[in-house]
Design an enzyme around this catalytic site. Structure first.
Site, PDB file in Angstrom:
ATOM      1  N   HIS A 108      19.499  54.534  19.242  1.00  0.00           N
ATOM      2  CA  HIS A 108      18.753  54.621  17.989  1.00  0.00           C
ATOM      3  C   HIS A 108      19.488  53.761  16.967  1.00  0.00           C
ATOM      4  CE1 HIS A 108      16.069  57.723  19.438  1.00  0.00           C
ATOM      5  NE2 HIS A 108      17.114  58.407  19.890  1.00  0.00           N
ATOM      6  N   HIS A 118      15.457  52.705  25.652  1.00  0.00           N
ATOM      7  CA  HIS A 118      15.826  53.667  26.695  1.00  0.00           C
ATOM      8  C   HIS A 118      15.983  52.911  28.007  1.00  0.00           C
ATOM      9  CE1 HIS A 118      14.107  55.864  30.229  1.00  0.00           C
ATOM     10  NE2 HIS A 118      15.111  56.672  29.939  1.00  0.00           N
ATOM     11  N   ASN A 120      17.271  53.896  32.199  1.00  0.00           N
ATOM     12  CA  ASN A 120      17.798  54.867  33.152  1.00  0.00           C
ATOM     13  C   ASN A 120      17.580  54.328  34.553  1.00  0.00           C
ATOM     14  OD1 ASN A 120      16.516  57.136  35.126  1.00  0.00           O
ATOM     15  ND2 ASN A 120      18.353  57.909  34.133  1.00  0.00           N
ATOM     16  N   THR A 121      18.605  54.368  35.376  1.00  0.00           N
ATOM     17  CA  THR A 121      18.424  54.109  36.801  1.00  0.00           C
ATOM     18  C   THR A 121      19.221  55.140  37.582  1.00  0.00           C
ATOM     19  OG1 THR A 121      20.176  52.413  36.724  1.00  0.00           O
ATOM     20  CG2 THR A 121      17.889  51.645  36.660  1.00  0.00           C
ATOM     21  N   HIS A 151       9.881  42.065  28.060  1.00  0.00           N
ATOM     22  CA  HIS A 151       9.021  42.118  29.239  1.00  0.00           C
ATOM     23  C   HIS A 151       9.265  40.942  30.178  1.00  0.00           C
ATOM     24  CE1 HIS A 151       6.283  45.571  28.830  1.00  0.00           C
ATOM     25  NE2 HIS A 151       6.533  45.460  27.529  1.00  0.00           N
ATOM     26  N   HIS A 181      -0.719  64.292  23.064  1.00  0.00           N
ATOM     27  CA  HIS A 181      -1.166  65.010  21.878  1.00  0.00           C
ATOM     28  C   HIS A 181      -1.243  64.112  20.645  1.00  0.00           C
ATOM     29  CE1 HIS A 181       3.262  65.530  21.664  1.00  0.00           C
ATOM     30  NE2 HIS A 181       3.081  65.451  20.355  1.00  0.00           N
ATOM     31  N   ASN A 265      24.967  69.115  31.629  1.00  0.00           N
ATOM     32  CA  ASN A 265      25.589  69.326  30.332  1.00  0.00           C
ATOM     33  C   ASN A 265      24.537  69.177  29.230  1.00  0.00           C
ATOM     34  OD1 ASN A 265      26.986  67.788  27.843  1.00  0.00           O
ATOM     35  ND2 ASN A 265      28.435  69.242  28.735  1.00  0.00           N
TER      36      ASN A 265
END
Length: 280
Positions: A108, A118, A120-121, A151, A181, A265
């Site tokens: 952030h 973000h 993640n692997t 991209h 939502h 955690n």
């Protein structure tokens, strides 16, 4: 202490190496901005529900001048899923035993012109073995140049392995990083993939290239935007979009649920939440 086979050990070593490379680059950016901020690393251990050692990880967080809050976590855990949660995991319905190792990153940014991000692997083992992960860009104030750069870099990483990867994984990200939502996407997308199984070497090489692509493109975007002027209206827009990011992670994100369901955690799991956010 978990006993790792050759594939598990190789994946763990890569994720920890990638963590070190990313944290060094982010720290260098802080130095370029005249900041002495650095990562604070907090190790944690996990106990499996049966009482046996269940692995653990290291939570890394930096709060600086450019990176208002960035978390880069690595973990390697194993044991058995509890209850019906096993039925929701690929290959675990009949046998709840599992192993998981991976890296998770959320940044952030202080300047609203610098997009949040973000990445993640991960590598998981149940009765099956697979890689998953991806990266997505979350700008409060989208800039086409940055979106296109992000991209195109991920597309190049995909195309080096299979030209079908990028269109498939881009669509997967568009579908996944959506807030029903609100009826809006969380950001401007990226790639997302899961259950990439079969050829370990090929899938591992692809996952490594996703990490290298992220390390190439995101610091470039940060340096491009971090000194742009901004005002109160820009901060208000940033904080509103941070609220939507928090909503997604708390309501829909599968990684958050996985961490909570496997006794991870709590501070490491929730490091993805922004330091400041607003709701109308």
């Amino acid at each position: 202490m978990l006993t790792l086979d050759t594939e598990q050990a190789a994946a763990r070593q890569w994720f920890e190496t990638l963590r070190d490379l990313i944290c060094a680059e982010f720290t260098a950016i802080e130095r370029e901005a005249g900041s002495d901020a650095d990562f604070v690393y907090t190790p944690w251990d996990r106990v499996d529900p049966a009482g046996a050692p269940g692995g653990g990880g290291v939570r890394g967080v930096m709060k600086g001048r450019v990176f208002e809050k960035v978390g880069v976590n690595v973990s390697t855990v194993g044991g058995s899923f509890e209850g019906d949660f096993a039925k929701t995991i690929h290959g675990a319905a009949e046998d709840p035993s599992f192993f998981a190792t991976g890296i998770s990153l959320v940044a952030h940014m202080a300047n609203p012109h610098v997009p949040a991000v973000h990445m993640n692997t991960r590598f998981l083992v149940t009765t099956k073995r697979w890689f998953g992960g991806g990266a997505d860009l979350n700008p409060p104030l989208p800039i086409d140049e940055d979106t296109d750069d992000f991209h195109s870099t991920l597309k190049a990483a995909c195309d080096a392995h299979d030209t079908a990867h990028y269109p498939r994984f881009k669509q997967w990200a568009d579908d996944y990083f959506y807030i029903p939502h609100r009826r809006v996407h969380r950001g401007v997308g990226g790639i997302f993939y899961d259950h990439l199984e079969g050829n370990f070497a090929a899938n591992f090489a692809f996952t490594q290239d996703v990490g290298r692509g992220f390390l190439d493109v995101y610091p470039r975007i940060v340096r491009r935007r971090m000194n742009m002027p901004f005002g109160e209206a820009d901060i208000a827009q940033r904080n509103e979009w941070r609220g939507r990011y928090a909503e997604f992670n708390l309501v829909y994100d599968r990684g958050t649920l996985f961490g909570l369901k496997t006794g991870g955690n709590i501070d490491a799991i929730l490091m993805s939440l922004p330091p400041v956010a607003t709701w109308g």
